[in-house]
Write a protein that holds these residues in place. Structure first.
Motif, PDB file in Angstrom:
ATOM      1  N   ARG A  71      30.055  39.453  33.787  1.00 12.25           N
ATOM      2  CA  ARG A  71      30.423  38.681  34.982  1.00 12.25           C
ATOM      3  C   ARG A  71      30.905  39.600  36.110  1.00 12.25           C
ATOM      4  NH1 ARG A  71      34.643  35.556  34.161  1.00 12.25           N
ATOM      5  NH2 ARG A  71      35.027  35.934  31.964  1.00 12.25           N
ATOM      6  N   VAL A  72      31.619  40.666  35.742  1.00  9.65           N
ATOM      7  CA  VAL A  72      32.061  41.612  36.788  1.00  9.65           C
ATOM      8  C   VAL A  72      30.839  42.294  37.401  1.00  9.65           C
ATOM      9  CG1 VAL A  72      33.361  43.728  37.273  1.00  9.65           C
ATOM     10  CG2 VAL A  72      34.300  42.035  35.715  1.00  9.65           C
ATOM     11  N   LEU A  73      29.940  42.745  36.535  1.00  6.31           N
ATOM     12  CA  LEU A  73      28.746  43.456  37.048  1.00  6.31           C
ATOM     13  C   LEU A  73      27.921  42.532  37.946  1.00  6.31           C
ATOM     14  CD1 LEU A  73      27.651  45.472  33.880  1.00  6.31           C
ATOM     15  CD2 LEU A  73      28.705  46.362  35.954  1.00  6.31           C
ATOM     16  N   ARG A 119      29.006  40.458  39.976  1.00  8.71           N
ATOM     17  CA  ARG A 119      29.624  40.330  41.316  1.00  8.71           C
ATOM     18  C   ARG A 119      29.475  41.589  42.158  1.00  8.71           C
ATOM     19  NH1 ARG A 119      35.586  38.039  41.083  1.00  8.71           N
ATOM     20  NH2 ARG A 119      35.322  38.310  43.334  1.00  8.71           N
ATOM     21  N   LEU A 120      28.987  42.679  41.540  1.00 10.62           N
ATOM     22  CA  LEU A 120      28.833  43.926  42.308  1.00 10.62           C
ATOM     23  C   LEU A 120      27.501  43.912  43.054  1.00 10.62           C
ATOM     24  CD1 LEU A 120      30.218  46.476  39.683  1.00 10.62           C
ATOM     25  CD2 LEU A 120      31.241  45.913  41.888  1.00 10.62           C
ATOM     26  N   PRO A 121      27.476  44.435  44.265  1.00 11.78           N
ATOM     27  CA  PRO A 121      26.236  44.399  45.049  1.00 11.78           C
ATOM     28  C   PRO A 121      25.151  45.272  44.414  1.00 11.78           C
ATOM     29  CG  PRO A 121      27.911  45.732  46.143  1.00 11.78           C
ATOM     30  CD  PRO A 121      28.580  45.087  44.981  1.00 11.78           C
ATOM     31  N   ARG A 122      23.913  44.760  44.460  1.00 12.43           N
ATOM     32  CA  ARG A 122      22.800  45.508  43.858  1.00 12.43           C
ATOM     33  C   ARG A 122      21.764  45.853  44.923  1.00 12.43           C
ATOM     34  NH1 ARG A 122      22.316  45.707  38.089  1.00 12.43           N
ATOM     35  NH2 ARG A 122      24.055  44.558  37.161  1.00 12.43           N
ATOM     36  N   ILE A 180      34.122  49.230  31.800  1.00 12.16           N
ATOM     37  CA  ILE A 180      34.844  47.944  31.800  1.00 12.16           C
ATOM     38  C   ILE A 180      35.239  47.587  30.368  1.00 12.16           C
ATOM     39  CG2 ILE A 180      34.658  45.456  32.234  1.00 12.16           C
ATOM     40  CD1 ILE A 180      32.709  46.097  34.520  1.00 12.16           C
ATOM     41  N   GLN A 212      39.071  40.645  37.079  1.00 11.24           N
ATOM     42  CA  GLN A 212      37.800  40.921  37.786  1.00 11.24           C
ATOM     43  C   GLN A 212      38.060  41.689  39.084  1.00 11.24           C
ATOM     44  OE1 GLN A 212      34.731  37.985  38.271  1.00 11.24           O
ATOM     45  NE2 GLN A 212      35.534  36.744  36.599  1.00 11.24           N
ATOM     46  N   LEU A 260      36.524  45.236  40.302  1.00 10.76           N
ATOM     47  CA  LEU A 260      35.748  45.312  41.554  1.00 10.76           C
ATOM     48  C   LEU A 260      36.380  46.348  42.483  1.00 10.76           C
ATOM     49  CD1 LEU A 260      35.040  41.514  42.207  1.00 10.76           C
ATOM     50  CD2 LEU A 260      33.449  43.239  41.374  1.00 10.76           C
ATOM     51  N   GLN A 295      34.739  49.923  43.854  1.00  7.54           N
ATOM     52  CA  GLN A 295      34.671  50.270  45.279  1.00  7.54           C
ATOM     53  C   GLN A 295      35.433  51.567  45.579  1.00  7.54           C
ATOM     54  OE1 GLN A 295      32.596  48.889  47.120  1.00  7.54           O
ATOM     55  NE2 GLN A 295      32.148  47.106  45.827  1.00  7.54           N
TER      56      GLN A 295
END
Lengths: 268, 201
Positions: free
Chosen positions: A73-75, A77-80, B48, B77, B81, B85
């Motif tokens: 789920r975290v991955l 949400r990361l931009p691709r 993670i 989360q 994130l 970044q």
């Protein structure tokens, strides 16, 4: 079980790496050890409270467990990028530099550990040497050289070499004096006792009224006092309250004593 | 064609009980960070999974009982994130674990601030948020835990919620192991006392 083993076992038990039998053994040690028993008993009582607190957290730990799909789920949400790869974060360093930094940092940490251990060891040795030296320097003067015939020598500290002795010099406790085949030496102790070293003799000054004859022959005019004058030899110990006596380690010359003066425990 | 990637360790294989084992784990973290910087999703996913337990523990302990599981999940989360970044600013990639703990603490603080704003905006003064249906004993314990002060709370959370060893916590927090043990001991005694009084504030 030693006290050190008990300390180690307690930590294992606390970390749940040892079973209930460990608790039993610790309680037995606490009950029987005069050295660490009371402190260990108090620690075991505190540990019970700690384990009770830890027991409260067992179900909470279950509730705080991350779900199986968390990383997915975290991955998500990361931009691709269009290729499907993640858009890389903006690097402050190039990956190559970063790699070097990472490895360098690990290496630096290892060296820091080695150097700090070496520095601590060196500091310990220096402090020990300095303290030993200071203790030796602070030693009291036991005797004074009143006559020095020929070239008698003395070593003032156990690790120091022998140096020539001159009339009027003071000798501290632990000093060793020696005479050559043509030398003679007379010392006056603080209590007034006179000690004559025959040629080829060695004597260690051990106390205000004590010495150790290592070699040769010595003639002592012991001043009267309530304490014994003690002369140790490899073959035995001479004790006297006040007398004139000679002790020789040379085979043909027996120990002699001036009669009529109080003496005790003459041996040999 | 993409160059062949070195294998990614699925779980921490080397023993944490030795200095060499921990160094190996940190070296693996460093390799994963470097690959993540190139946008490697698999590498960051592994990072993670290697560190999620400690982040959840810190979030659960910091946000306390009234936090829904979803709040803890959201906070965790946000931590990862933010970590992704900011990965480029990490100067010592092998210290990813310690760095992440710092981010987790900041995110928990942000979440508490946000919760305070929401609560004051929606609830009359003096009223608490209603508890989630099915709230159990674990919620009361987490609530009590959230009232402990740092560093006791952090040490207890990492030890008893995330299952970290005192030695690893000491390394992460850069203090002697004995200090961590005394924080844990003090924290658990306070927790027990608070629970005996009925938990909460």
């Amino acid at each position: 079980m030693t006290c050190a083993e008990a300390r180690s076992l307690r930590l294992k038990w606390l970390d749940r790496q040892a079973g209930p039998e460990a608790r039993l053994r610790l309680a037995q040690h606490a009950a029987s050890c005069a050295h660490c028993g009371p402190a260990l008993s108090a620690q075991l009582a505190e540990d019970e409270i700690q384990l009770e607190g830890a027991g409260l957290l067992v179900s909470a730990a279950e509730a705080a467990r991350p779900p199986e799909d968390f990383s997915r789920r975290v991955l998500a949400r990361l931009p691709r990028a269009s290729t499907g790869h993640l858009v890389p974060p903006v690097p402050a360093h190039s990956p190559r530099t970063l790699e070097a930094l990472g490895l360098e940092s690990l290496r630096r940490r290892r060296w820091l550990r080695i150097w700090s251990s070496a520095a601590a060891a060196a500091l310990l040795v220096c402090t020990g040497t300095w303290m030993a030296g200071a203790a030796m320097r602070a030693r009291v003067t036991l005797a004074e050289v009143v006559e020095a015939g020929g070239a008698p020598e003395a070593s003032r500290l156990p690790w120091e070499r022998f140096l020539p002795l001159a009339k009027g010099e003071n000798l501290p406790s632990g000093a060793e004096v020696r005479t050559g085949p043509a030398d003679r030496l007379r010392l006056r102790f603080k209590d007034g006792s006179l000690v004559d070293l025959a040629p080829s003799s060695r004597l260690v000054l051990e106390g205000p009224r004590a010495g150790r004859l290592e070699d040769g022959r010595v003639h002592i005019s012991a001043a009267k006092a309530s304490d014994s004058w003690v002369l140790e030899t490899p073959e035995g110990t001479v004790r006297t309250l006040g007398t004139v006596f000679s002790v020789s380690l040379e085979p043909d010359i027996p120990a002699t004593e001036t009669p009529g003066t109080p003496t005790k425990g003459v041996n040999p | 064609m993409e160059p062949a990637k070195p294998p990614i360790p699925a779980t921490p294989e080397p023993s944490r009980d030795t200095g060499a084992g921990r160094d190996a784990l940190e070296l693996e973290d460093a390799a994963l960070v470097i690959r993540s910087l190139k946008g490697d999703a698999e590498a960051f996913g592994t990072l993670i999974r290697r560190h999620e337990a400690r982040v959840f523990a810190l979030a659960a302990a910091g946000l306390g009982g009234p936090a829904r599981r979803a709040d803890v999940d959201d906070c965790a989360q946000e931590v990862f994130l933010a970590a992704y970044q900011g990965l480029g600013t990490l100067k010592a990639p092998e210290a990813f674990g310690s760095w992440l703990v710092g981010i987790a603490q900041r995110q928990v603080f942000q979440a508490l601030k946000k919760r305070g704003r929401n609560r004051s905006a929606t609830l009359p003064e003096g009223l608490e948020a209603p508890k989630e249906a099915g709230a159990g004993e674990e919620e009361a314990v987490l609530e009590a835990l959230s009232f402990l002060q740092d560093p006791e709370r952090k040490a207890v959370a990492l030890r008893h919620l995330a299952g970290e060893s005192p030695r690893d916590i000491a390394r992460m927090m850069e203090v002697p192991e004995g200090t961590v043990r005394s924080w844990i001991s003090r924290g658990l005694a306070q927790l027990r006392e608070r629970m005996a009084r009925g938990g909460g504030a």
